[in-house]
Scaffold this motif. Structure first.
Motif, PDB file in Angstrom:
ATOM      1  N   THR A  51       5.751  12.375   1.207  1.00  0.00           N
ATOM      2  CA  THR A  51       6.175  11.586   0.067  1.00  0.00           C
ATOM      3  C   THR A  51       7.687  11.708  -0.064  1.00  0.00           C
ATOM      4  N   SER A  65       4.638   7.831   2.040  1.00  0.00           N
ATOM      5  CA  SER A  65       4.487   7.094   0.788  1.00  0.00           C
ATOM      6  C   SER A  65       5.717   7.343  -0.079  1.00  0.00           C
ATOM      7  N   GLY A  66       6.030   6.390  -0.920  1.00  0.00           N
ATOM      8  CA  GLY A  66       7.191   6.509  -1.797  1.00  0.00           C
ATOM      9  C   GLY A  66       8.169   5.376  -1.553  1.00  0.00           C
ATOM     10  N   ILE A  67       9.434   5.654  -1.768  1.00  0.00           N
ATOM     11  CA  ILE A  67      10.502   4.671  -1.584  1.00  0.00           C
ATOM     12  C   ILE A  67      11.211   4.943  -0.259  1.00  0.00           C
ATOM     13  N   GLN A  77      16.454  10.688   1.337  1.00  0.00           N
ATOM     14  CA  GLN A  77      15.858   9.380   1.608  1.00  0.00           C
ATOM     15  C   GLN A  77      15.661   9.101   3.090  1.00  0.00           C
ATOM     16  N   LYS A 126       4.311  -2.145  -0.229  1.00  0.00           N
ATOM     17  CA  LYS A 126       3.738  -2.693  -1.457  1.00  0.00           C
ATOM     18  C   LYS A 126       4.746  -3.469  -2.298  1.00  0.00           C
ATOM     19  N   LYS A 127       6.007  -3.082  -2.252  1.00  0.00           N
ATOM     20  CA  LYS A 127       7.068  -3.781  -2.983  1.00  0.00           C
ATOM     21  C   LYS A 127       8.317  -3.779  -2.133  1.00  0.00           C
ATOM     22  N   SER A 128       9.105  -4.823  -2.276  1.00  0.00           N
ATOM     23  CA  SER A 128      10.367  -4.916  -1.546  1.00  0.00           C
ATOM     24  C   SER A 128      11.350  -5.717  -2.375  1.00  0.00           C
ATOM     25  N   LYS A 174      15.058  -1.932  -0.982  1.00  0.00           N
ATOM     26  CA  LYS A 174      14.336  -0.773  -1.482  1.00  0.00           C
ATOM     27  C   LYS A 174      12.866  -1.161  -1.399  1.00  0.00           C
ATOM     28  N   GLU A 184       8.751   0.061  -1.585  1.00  0.00           N
ATOM     29  CA  GLU A 184       7.729   1.032  -1.958  1.00  0.00           C
ATOM     30  C   GLU A 184       6.643   0.949  -0.895  1.00  0.00           C
ATOM     31  N   VAL A 211       3.073   2.784   1.001  1.00  0.00           N
ATOM     32  CA  VAL A 211       1.916   3.670   0.881  1.00  0.00           C
ATOM     33  C   VAL A 211       1.328   3.829   2.276  1.00  0.00           C
TER      34      VAL A 211
END
Length: 183
Positions: free
Chosen positions: A4, A24-26, A55, A134-136, A151, A153, A155
């Motif tokens: 993570t 998982s995470g950013i 990061q 999941k997100k961008s 950035k 997200e 999983v």
């Protein structure tokens, strides 16, 4: 092994070349044009668009997202193109990089000296990899199009440890094993 973000030293210390992980995470994206801009900011003593401490940067230029999806295909870019920039970002606190292909000796030394890790994502699996995103959102350099810094997200983003902090290189290990088996 599951990881993570942000990564810590103890996460990196457990990893060995050849380990498979699910992240998982950013994570952040950047390719060579964005890297050049990041290094210029560091050299000017200015803030980066994100804090690199702990990061991971994924070397990718994703395709546009289809309706209802966070991102399009997101396969790895050849990592050696970022080698001139990686040591300075590692010194700034970057803990991981994801791409494909071998790294130069300066990057490998930086990995050892700063407890960093280099992962490979499987080339040719861009659509599969995109399922773990999941997100961008673009956070910097929108003018670079697919090479803008994003950035994301993630999983269970699948990756393989190539260079660990102990100096091991999975590409070299695999080549030695292949040569021994084929003598």
């Amino acid at each position: 092994m599951k990881l993570t973000t942000p990564l810590k030293d103890h996460d990196i210390e457990k990893l060995k070349a050849g380990d498979t992980v699910k992240i998982s995470g950013i994570i952040y994206t950047a390719r060579d044009a964005a890297h050049a801009r990041l290094i210029k900011l560091l050299e000017e003593g200015k803030d980066l668009p994100f804090d690199p401490k702990g990061q991971i940067i994924y070397y990718v230029g994703p395709t546009p997202a289809k309706p209802g999806k966070a991102i399009g295909s997101a396969g790895p870019t050849t990592s050696y193109r970022m080698d001139p920039y990686a040591p300075k970002l590692i010194e700034a606190g970057l803990k991981g990089m994801i791409g494909k292909g071998a790294r130069n000796q300066e990057v490998r030394d930086s990995i050892i000296n700063h407890k960093t890790i280099y992962f490979a994502a499987v080339g040719g699996a861009a659509a599969l990899i995109a399922q773990s995103i999941k997100k961008s959102e673009v956070i910097a350099y929108d003018d670079l199009g697919s090479e803008a810094i994003r950035k994301m997200e993630v999983v269970d983003f699948p990756a393989i440890v190539i260079n660990d902090l102990y100096g091991n290189d999975l590409y070299e290990i695999g080549q030695k094993e292949y040569n021994c088996e084929n003598k």
